[in-house]
Motif scaffolding. Structure first.
Motif, PDB file in Angstrom:
ATOM      1  N   LEU A 121     -15.435   8.840  -3.869  1.00  0.00           N
ATOM      2  CA  LEU A 121     -14.995   7.990  -2.510  1.00  0.00           C
ATOM      3  C   LEU A 121     -13.453   8.131  -2.414  1.00  0.00           C
ATOM      4  O   LEU A 121     -12.825   7.497  -3.224  1.00  0.00           O
ATOM      5  N   TYR A 122     -13.142   8.663  -1.426  1.00  0.00           N
ATOM      6  CA  TYR A 122     -11.374   8.898  -1.205  1.00  0.00           C
ATOM      7  C   TYR A 122     -10.989   8.002  -0.129  1.00  0.00           C
ATOM      8  O   TYR A 122      -9.790   8.380   0.247  1.00  0.00           O
ATOM      9  N   THR A 123     -11.547   7.009   0.537  1.00  0.00           N
ATOM     10  CA  THR A 123     -11.022   5.994   1.077  1.00  0.00           C
ATOM     11  C   THR A 123     -11.497   4.668   0.545  1.00  0.00           C
ATOM     12  O   THR A 123     -12.324   4.204   0.274  1.00  0.00           O
ATOM     13  N   MET A 124     -10.201   3.768   0.504  1.00  0.00           N
ATOM     14  CA  MET A 124     -10.604   2.374   0.481  1.00  0.00           C
ATOM     15  C   MET A 124     -10.277   1.608   1.537  1.00  0.00           C
ATOM     16  O   MET A 124      -8.941   1.786   2.114  1.00  0.00           O
ATOM     17  N   LEU A 125     -10.926   0.375   1.979  1.00  0.00           N
ATOM     18  CA  LEU A 125     -10.651  -0.373   2.787  1.00  0.00           C
ATOM     19  C   LEU A 125     -10.780  -1.985   2.128  1.00  0.00           C
ATOM     20  O   LEU A 125     -11.372  -2.172   1.198  1.00  0.00           O
ATOM     21  N   LEU A 126      -9.973  -2.799   2.654  1.00  0.00           N
ATOM     22  CA  LEU A 126      -9.881  -4.182   2.397  1.00  0.00           C
ATOM     23  C   LEU A 126      -9.437  -5.071   3.333  1.00  0.00           C
ATOM     24  O   LEU A 126      -8.763  -4.707   4.583  1.00  0.00           O
ATOM     25  N   GLU A 127      -9.431  -6.315   3.420  1.00  0.00           N
ATOM     26  CA  GLU A 127      -9.295  -7.287   4.241  1.00  0.00           C
ATOM     27  C   GLU A 127      -8.201  -8.402   3.503  1.00  0.00           C
ATOM     28  O   GLU A 127      -8.467  -8.513   2.364  1.00  0.00           O
ATOM     29  N   VAL A 128      -7.206  -8.663   4.029  1.00  0.00           N
ATOM     30  CA  VAL A 128      -6.293  -9.613   3.512  1.00  0.00           C
ATOM     31  C   VAL A 128      -5.488 -10.733   4.600  1.00  0.00           C
ATOM     32  O   VAL A 128      -5.351 -10.216   5.752  1.00  0.00           O
ATOM     33  N   ARG A 129      -5.402 -11.948   4.151  1.00  0.00           N
ATOM     34  CA  ARG A 129      -4.762 -12.877   5.124  1.00  0.00           C
ATOM     35  C   ARG A 129      -3.415 -12.456   5.261  1.00  0.00           C
ATOM     36  O   ARG A 129      -2.605 -12.015   4.295  1.00  0.00           O
ATOM     37  N   PRO A 130      -2.886 -12.435   6.454  1.00  0.00           N
ATOM     38  CA  PRO A 130      -1.596 -12.218   6.651  1.00  0.00           C
ATOM     39  C   PRO A 130      -0.443 -13.205   6.104  1.00  0.00           C
ATOM     40  O   PRO A 130       0.681 -12.513   5.822  1.00  0.00           O
ATOM     41  N   SER A 131      -1.190 -14.319   5.742  1.00  0.00           N
ATOM     42  CA  SER A 131      -0.521 -15.233   4.891  1.00  0.00           C
ATOM     43  C   SER A 131      -0.054 -14.964   3.267  1.00  0.00           C
ATOM     44  O   SER A 131       0.758 -15.500   2.799  1.00  0.00           O
ATOM     45  N   ASN A 132      -0.791 -13.972   3.011  1.00  0.00           N
ATOM     46  CA  ASN A 132      -0.859 -13.561   1.648  1.00  0.00           C
ATOM     47  C   ASN A 132       0.216 -12.509   1.364  1.00  0.00           C
ATOM     48  O   ASN A 132      -0.066 -11.458   1.136  1.00  0.00           O
ATOM     49  N   ALA A 133       1.682 -12.722   1.552  1.00  0.00           N
ATOM     50  CA  ALA A 133       2.591 -11.914   1.270  1.00  0.00           C
ATOM     51  C   ALA A 133       2.564 -11.090   0.046  1.00  0.00           C
ATOM     52  O   ALA A 133       3.125  -9.893   0.270  1.00  0.00           O
ATOM     53  N   SER A 134       2.445 -11.776  -0.945  1.00  0.00           N
ATOM     54  CA  SER A 134       2.358 -11.213  -2.380  1.00  0.00           C
ATOM     55  C   SER A 134       1.469 -10.005  -2.435  1.00  0.00           C
ATOM     56  O   SER A 134       1.716  -8.800  -2.796  1.00  0.00           O
ATOM     57  N   ALA A 135       0.218 -10.047  -1.743  1.00  0.00           N
ATOM     58  CA  ALA A 135      -0.828  -9.243  -1.623  1.00  0.00           C
ATOM     59  C   ALA A 135      -0.581  -8.146  -0.619  1.00  0.00           C
ATOM     60  O   ALA A 135      -0.732  -6.900  -1.169  1.00  0.00           O
ATOM     61  N   LEU A 136       0.020  -8.448   0.545  1.00  0.00           N
ATOM     62  CA  LEU A 136       0.483  -7.362   1.711  1.00  0.00           C
ATOM     63  C   LEU A 136       1.493  -6.502   0.795  1.00  0.00           C
ATOM     64  O   LEU A 136       1.220  -5.423   0.881  1.00  0.00           O
ATOM     65  N   THR A 137       2.390  -7.027   0.047  1.00  0.00           N
ATOM     66  CA  THR A 137       3.474  -6.217  -0.484  1.00  0.00           C
ATOM     67  C   THR A 137       2.756  -5.239  -1.623  1.00  0.00           C
ATOM     68  O   THR A 137       3.080  -4.207  -1.708  1.00  0.00           O
ATOM     69  N   LEU A 138       1.927  -5.656  -2.448  1.00  0.00           N
ATOM     70  CA  LEU A 138       1.192  -4.881  -3.468  1.00  0.00           C
ATOM     71  C   LEU A 138       0.314  -4.009  -2.762  1.00  0.00           C
ATOM     72  O   LEU A 138       0.330  -2.564  -3.115  1.00  0.00           O
ATOM     73  N   TYR A 139      -0.444  -4.120  -1.488  1.00  0.00           N
ATOM     74  CA  TYR A 139      -1.219  -3.282  -0.829  1.00  0.00           C
ATOM     75  C   TYR A 139      -0.056  -2.110  -0.320  1.00  0.00           C
ATOM     76  O   TYR A 139      -0.588  -1.028  -0.167  1.00  0.00           O
ATOM     77  N   GLN A 140       0.627  -2.420   0.196  1.00  0.00           N
ATOM     78  CA  GLN A 140       1.845  -1.445   0.983  1.00  0.00           C
ATOM     79  C   GLN A 140       2.451  -0.669  -0.136  1.00  0.00           C
ATOM     80  O   GLN A 140       2.653   0.567   0.036  1.00  0.00           O
ATOM     81  N   GLN A 141       2.690  -1.025  -1.273  1.00  0.00           N
ATOM     82  CA  GLN A 141       3.296  -0.407  -2.425  1.00  0.00           C
ATOM     83  C   GLN A 141       2.222   0.624  -2.879  1.00  0.00           C
ATOM     84  O   GLN A 141       2.728   1.530  -3.160  1.00  0.00           O
ATOM     85  N   ALA A 142       1.086   0.274  -2.870  1.00  0.00           N
ATOM     86  CA  ALA A 142      -0.013   1.240  -3.232  1.00  0.00           C
ATOM     87  C   ALA A 142      -0.605   2.180  -2.130  1.00  0.00           C
ATOM     88  O   ALA A 142      -1.330   2.644  -2.484  1.00  0.00           O
TER      89      ALA A 142
END
Length: 178
Positions: A121-142
């Motif tokens: 499987l070569y696509t990953m999807l997820l949902e994240v709260r806009p208020s979860n800045a640390s998770a957003l940063t992690l996902y963007q870096q990935a």
């Protein structure tokens, strides 16, 4: 956690290599024996946590549960993945709040991506709260990018609702993964 657990550079590989754990750290598959510890971490981490029953139902449904344990065999982090047709959906990834900011989330996300690759499987999807800045940063870096927004997706304090950002990462099947 030893720095040997993390990639040497701050750049994310196109498809993460399955990490080799050092200093007694252990990756595993979540089982019914983990559910109490998982539920306890979940309750510490979120204002609106998944219940133990949510995790139990996920495992019974065939979702992939991953765990990260420290050298004392204490659960530090976990993730739940759901294969869906031609993609992997990251349903939950959580690091014990007492152990955050030590690279555990980055490691477990790399393992989740490698697990998707191992399942072809070569696509990953997820949902994240806009208020979860640390998770957003992690996902963007990935390498995840925002592809949509689900209005009122998450419960919030005071009977309010919070949107979810829908993030996606895709890679080519020929990219290497161990």
């Amino acid at each position: 956690m030893s720095a040997a657990l993390l990639p040497e550079s701050s750049d994310w590989p196109a498809v993460p290599v399955m990490p080799v754990l050092a200093d007694g750290w252990m990756l595993g598959r979540m089982s019914a024996l983990d559910l109490q510890a998982v539920a306890e971490i979940e309750s510490r981490a979120y204002s609106h946590p998944w219940t133990r029953g949510n995790f139990e139902n996920s495992l019974k449904s065939g979702h992939i549960g991953l765990t990260l344990r420290d050298p004392a065999n204490q659960l530090v982090a976990y993730a739940v993945l759901m294969p869906v047709v031609d993609e992997m959906h990251l349903l939950n990834i959580t690091v014990d709040p007492r152990r955050q900011r030590q690279g555990h989330g980055r490691l477990l996300l790399a393992v989740a991506l490698a697990t998707a690759h191992a399942h072809n499987l070569y696509t990953m999807l997820l949902e994240v709260r806009p208020s979860n800045a640390s998770a957003l940063t992690l996902y963007q870096q990935a390498g995840f990018a925002e592809i949509g927004r689900r209005k009122g997706y998450y419960p919030a304090m005071g009977n309010a609702r919070e949107d979810a950002l829908v993030l996606r990462r895709a890679w080519h099947p020929d990219e290497e993964s161990a």
